[in-house]
Motif scaffolding. Structure first.
Motif, PDB file in Angstrom:
ATOM      1  N   VAL A  91      66.092 -29.307  61.340  1.00  0.00           N
ATOM      2  CA  VAL A  91      66.121 -30.771  61.272  1.00  0.00           C
ATOM      3  C   VAL A  91      66.276 -31.362  62.666  1.00  0.00           C
ATOM      4  N   LYS A  92      67.181 -30.803  63.474  1.00  0.00           N
ATOM      5  CA  LYS A  92      67.412 -31.331  64.813  1.00  0.00           C
ATOM      6  C   LYS A  92      66.143 -31.260  65.644  1.00  0.00           C
ATOM      7  N   GLY A  93      65.421 -30.156  65.533  1.00  0.00           N
ATOM      8  CA  GLY A  93      64.194 -29.991  66.302  1.00  0.00           C
ATOM      9  C   GLY A  93      63.178 -31.074  66.017  1.00  0.00           C
ATOM     10  N   PHE A  94      63.023 -31.436  64.755  1.00  0.00           N
ATOM     11  CA  PHE A  94      62.065 -32.478  64.402  1.00  0.00           C
ATOM     12  C   PHE A  94      62.608 -33.869  64.685  1.00  0.00           C
ATOM     13  N   GLU A  95      63.903 -34.044  64.582  1.00  0.00           N
ATOM     14  CA  GLU A  95      64.485 -35.362  64.855  1.00  0.00           C
ATOM     15  C   GLU A  95      64.303 -35.782  66.312  1.00  0.00           C
ATOM     16  N   ILE A  96      64.351 -34.820  67.236  1.00  0.00           N
ATOM     17  CA  ILE A  96      64.223 -35.184  68.640  1.00  0.00           C
ATOM     18  C   ILE A  96      62.772 -35.243  69.091  1.00  0.00           C
ATOM     19  N   GLY A  97      61.825 -34.914  68.195  1.00  0.00           N
ATOM     20  CA  GLY A  97      60.424 -35.117  68.542  1.00  0.00           C
ATOM     21  C   GLY A  97      59.534 -33.896  68.514  1.00  0.00           C
ATOM     22  N   GLY A  98      60.005 -32.774  67.964  1.00  0.00           N
ATOM     23  CA  GLY A  98      59.145 -31.608  67.832  1.00  0.00           C
ATOM     24  C   GLY A  98      58.068 -31.840  66.783  1.00  0.00           C
ATOM     25  N   ASN A  99      56.897 -31.243  66.991  1.00  0.00           N
ATOM     26  CA  ASN A  99      55.804 -31.368  66.027  1.00  0.00           C
ATOM     27  C   ASN A  99      55.702 -30.162  65.104  1.00  0.00           C
ATOM     28  N   ASP A 100      56.141 -29.012  65.595  1.00  0.00           N
ATOM     29  CA  ASP A 100      56.056 -27.799  64.782  1.00  0.00           C
ATOM     30  C   ASP A 100      57.169 -26.857  65.207  1.00  0.00           C
ATOM     31  N   TYR A 101      57.410 -25.836  64.375  1.00  0.00           N
ATOM     32  CA  TYR A 101      58.573 -24.962  64.537  1.00  0.00           C
ATOM     33  C   TYR A 101      58.147 -23.564  64.101  1.00  0.00           C
ATOM     34  N   LEU A 102      58.191 -22.603  65.017  1.00  0.00           N
ATOM     35  CA  LEU A 102      57.754 -21.245  64.712  1.00  0.00           C
ATOM     36  C   LEU A 102      58.926 -20.288  64.911  1.00  0.00           C
ATOM     37  N   LYS A 103      59.263 -19.572  63.852  1.00  0.00           N
ATOM     38  CA  LYS A 103      60.423 -18.687  63.892  1.00  0.00           C
ATOM     39  C   LYS A 103      60.045 -17.321  64.453  1.00  0.00           C
ATOM     40  N   SER A 179      51.522 -37.068  46.516  1.00  0.00           N
ATOM     41  CA  SER A 179      52.072 -35.734  46.354  1.00  0.00           C
ATOM     42  C   SER A 179      52.639 -35.190  47.660  1.00  0.00           C
ATOM     43  N   ARG A 180      53.819 -34.614  47.565  1.00  0.00           N
ATOM     44  CA  ARG A 180      54.456 -33.988  48.727  1.00  0.00           C
ATOM     45  C   ARG A 180      53.568 -32.877  49.293  1.00  0.00           C
ATOM     46  N   ASN A 181      53.012 -32.052  48.422  1.00  0.00           N
ATOM     47  CA  ASN A 181      52.160 -30.958  48.878  1.00  0.00           C
ATOM     48  C   ASN A 181      50.887 -31.470  49.534  1.00  0.00           C
ATOM     49  N   ASP A 182      50.348 -32.581  49.027  1.00  0.00           N
ATOM     50  CA  ASP A 182      49.153 -33.157  49.641  1.00  0.00           C
ATOM     51  C   ASP A 182      49.447 -33.635  51.058  1.00  0.00           C
ATOM     52  N   ILE A 183      50.617 -34.245  51.252  1.00  0.00           N
ATOM     53  CA  ILE A 183      51.009 -34.693  52.586  1.00  0.00           C
ATOM     54  C   ILE A 183      51.125 -33.495  53.529  1.00  0.00           C
ATOM     55  N   LEU A 184      51.802 -32.454  53.057  1.00  0.00           N
ATOM     56  CA  LEU A 184      52.009 -31.273  53.892  1.00  0.00           C
ATOM     57  C   LEU A 184      50.686 -30.607  54.251  1.00  0.00           C
ATOM     58  N   GLN A 185      49.799 -30.470  53.291  1.00  0.00           N
ATOM     59  CA  GLN A 185      48.510 -29.838  53.566  1.00  0.00           C
ATOM     60  C   GLN A 185      47.676 -30.686  54.522  1.00  0.00           C
ATOM     61  N   THR A 186      47.726 -32.000  54.359  1.00  0.00           N
ATOM     62  CA  THR A 186      46.925 -32.890  55.198  1.00  0.00           C
ATOM     63  C   THR A 186      47.418 -32.925  56.639  1.00  0.00           C
ATOM     64  N   TRP A 188      50.274 -30.963  58.051  1.00  0.00           N
ATOM     65  CA  TRP A 188      50.790 -29.716  58.621  1.00  0.00           C
ATOM     66  C   TRP A 188      49.869 -28.521  58.378  1.00  0.00           C
ATOM     67  N   GLY A 189      49.028 -28.619  57.373  1.00  0.00           N
ATOM     68  CA  GLY A 189      48.132 -27.508  57.071  1.00  0.00           C
ATOM     69  C   GLY A 189      48.767 -26.406  56.263  1.00  0.00           C
ATOM     70  N   ASN A 190      50.014 -26.599  55.795  1.00  0.00           N
ATOM     71  CA  ASN A 190      50.689 -25.609  54.955  1.00  0.00           C
ATOM     72  C   ASN A 190      51.822 -26.302  54.218  1.00  0.00           C
ATOM     73  N   THR A 191      52.458 -25.568  53.307  1.00  0.00           N
ATOM     74  CA  THR A 191      53.565 -26.138  52.528  1.00  0.00           C
ATOM     75  C   THR A 191      54.829 -25.290  52.672  1.00  0.00           C
ATOM     76  N   ASP A 192      54.996 -24.636  53.828  1.00  0.00           N
ATOM     77  CA  ASP A 192      56.145 -23.734  53.973  1.00  0.00           C
ATOM     78  C   ASP A 192      57.451 -24.512  54.173  1.00  0.00           C
ATOM     79  N   TYR A 193      58.539 -23.777  54.216  1.00  0.00           N
ATOM     80  CA  TYR A 193      59.872 -24.371  54.276  1.00  0.00           C
ATOM     81  C   TYR A 193      60.046 -25.277  55.487  1.00  0.00           C
ATOM     82  N   PHE A 194      59.665 -24.793  56.670  1.00  0.00           N
ATOM     83  CA  PHE A 194      59.890 -25.550  57.888  1.00  0.00           C
ATOM     84  C   PHE A 194      59.066 -26.836  57.902  1.00  0.00           C
ATOM     85  N   SER A 195      57.845 -26.767  57.413  1.00  0.00           N
ATOM     86  CA  SER A 195      57.018 -27.976  57.337  1.00  0.00           C
ATOM     87  C   SER A 195      57.637 -28.972  56.362  1.00  0.00           C
ATOM     88  N   GLY A 196      58.157 -28.449  55.253  1.00  0.00           N
ATOM     89  CA  GLY A 196      58.817 -29.323  54.275  1.00  0.00           C
ATOM     90  C   GLY A 196      60.030 -30.020  54.849  1.00  0.00           C
TER      91      GLY A 196
END
Length: 230
Positions: A91-103, A179-186, A188-196
Motif C-alpha cells: 500500500v505504501k509503495g502505491f500511495e507514494i506514486g509507484g505504478n507497479d510492484y514486483l516481488k 467490474s473490479r476485474n475489468d478495471i484490473l485487466q484494462t 494493470w493487465g492482470n488481477t493478481d494480489y498486488f495489482s488489486g
C-alpha cells in the motif's frame, strides 16, 4: 528509434548484473545505481523513460526517494522491486506514486513485460494528448484527460498517469457498475494480489481528491466492483 532509457536502482551486485545485462540484450539502455545518491545524479543526467527501484538501499528507502521525485514529476513510470510483501508495504509503495510492484525473486521476462506495459500506456497517453483532450465535468470539478489535470475552483491538481486513467475509466461508465476485474485487466493487465491492492489505493486517492463535493461519490458495489456517481 531511440532505445528506452531505464534507471535501475539495486544494491545486490549479482542480481543487478543479471538484470542489467539481460535488459540491455533486449535493446534497453540501462543506467545502474547502487545508492539513492547515485540514482539522483543519473536521474538528472539521463532523464530516463522509466525507473525500476529496489526499496531497501544502503543510503535510504526507495519509497521515500520516489516520494521526493513525485513532488516534481508525477508522470514517470515507477516499478518497485522488493522482497517485502506485507500489505502495508504494498500500500505504501502505491500511495507514494509507484505504478507497479514486483516481488523478488522475479523472472527477467516478467520484468520486461511490466516495463513494456507501463511504457505502452505512457506512449498512448502522449499520442492521445496530441490529438484530442477530453473534458469531463465532475460535480464542481473539471477533469482534463489525458493531461490528468483536475481543476476545482482556482486549484489545479496534477494526477499521475495511473490516477488519470482510472478516473477516466470510471467516468466512461459513470452511474454504472464497473467490474473490479475489468478495471484490473484494462489498467494493470492482470488481477493478481498486488495489482488489486494498488487499485484499492488509487480508488482511495481519487475519493480523497473529490471528497469536498458531496454530489460526487465512488461507491463499492458488493461482489462487483465500483460505481462513480456524479
Amino acid at each position: 528509434m531511440a532505445a528506452v532509457k531505464i534507471l535501475f536502482i539495486e544494491d545486490e551486485a549479482a542480481l543487478a548484473e543479471i538484470v542489467k545485462e539481460s535488459l540491455e540484450a533486449k535493446g534497453f539502455e540501462v543506467s545502474h545505481a547502487v545508492t539513492l545518491a547515485k540514482a539522483m545524479q543519473l536521474y538528472k543526467q539521463h532523464q530516463p523513460d522509466i525507473i525500476v527501484a529496489d526499496v531497501m538501499l544502503p543510503d535510504g528507502n526507495g519509497f521515500e526517494w520516489i516520494a521526493t521525485i513525485r513532488r516534481t514529476d508525477t508522470i514517470m513510470p515507477v516499478i518497485f522491486l522488493t522482497s517485502r510483501s506485507q500489505t502495508e508495504d504494498v500500500v505504501k509503495g502505491f500511495e507514494i506514486g509507484g505504478n507497479d510492484y514486483l516481488k523478488k525473486p522475479f523472472s527477467i521476462a516478467e520484468l520486461e513485460v511490466r516495463i513494456k506495459a507501463l511504457l505502452k500506456r505512457e506512449l498512448n497517453t502522449v499520442v492521445l494528448s496530441k490529438k484530442e483532450t477530453y473534458t469531463w465535468q465532475i460535480g464542481k470539478s473539471t477533469f482534463l484527460y489525458p493531461a490528468g489535470e483536475l481543476l476545482t475552483g482556482n486549484r489545479k491538481r496534477q494526477l499521475t498517469s495511473r490516477e488519470a486513467d482510472l478516473l477516466h475509466l470510471l467516468l466512461q461508465k459513470r452511474n454504472e457498475s464497473l467490474s473490479r476485474n475489468d478495471i484490473l485487466q484494462t489498467l494493470w493487465g492482470n488481477t493478481d494480489y498486488f495489482s488489486g491492492r494498488s487499485l484499492d489505493v488509487f480508488i482511495s486517492k481519487l475519493r480523497s481528491y473529490l471528497s469536498l463535493d458531496t454530489s460526487v461519490k465512488i461507491i463499492n458495489v458488493r461482489g462487483v466492483g465500483y460505481k462513480m456517481i456524479c
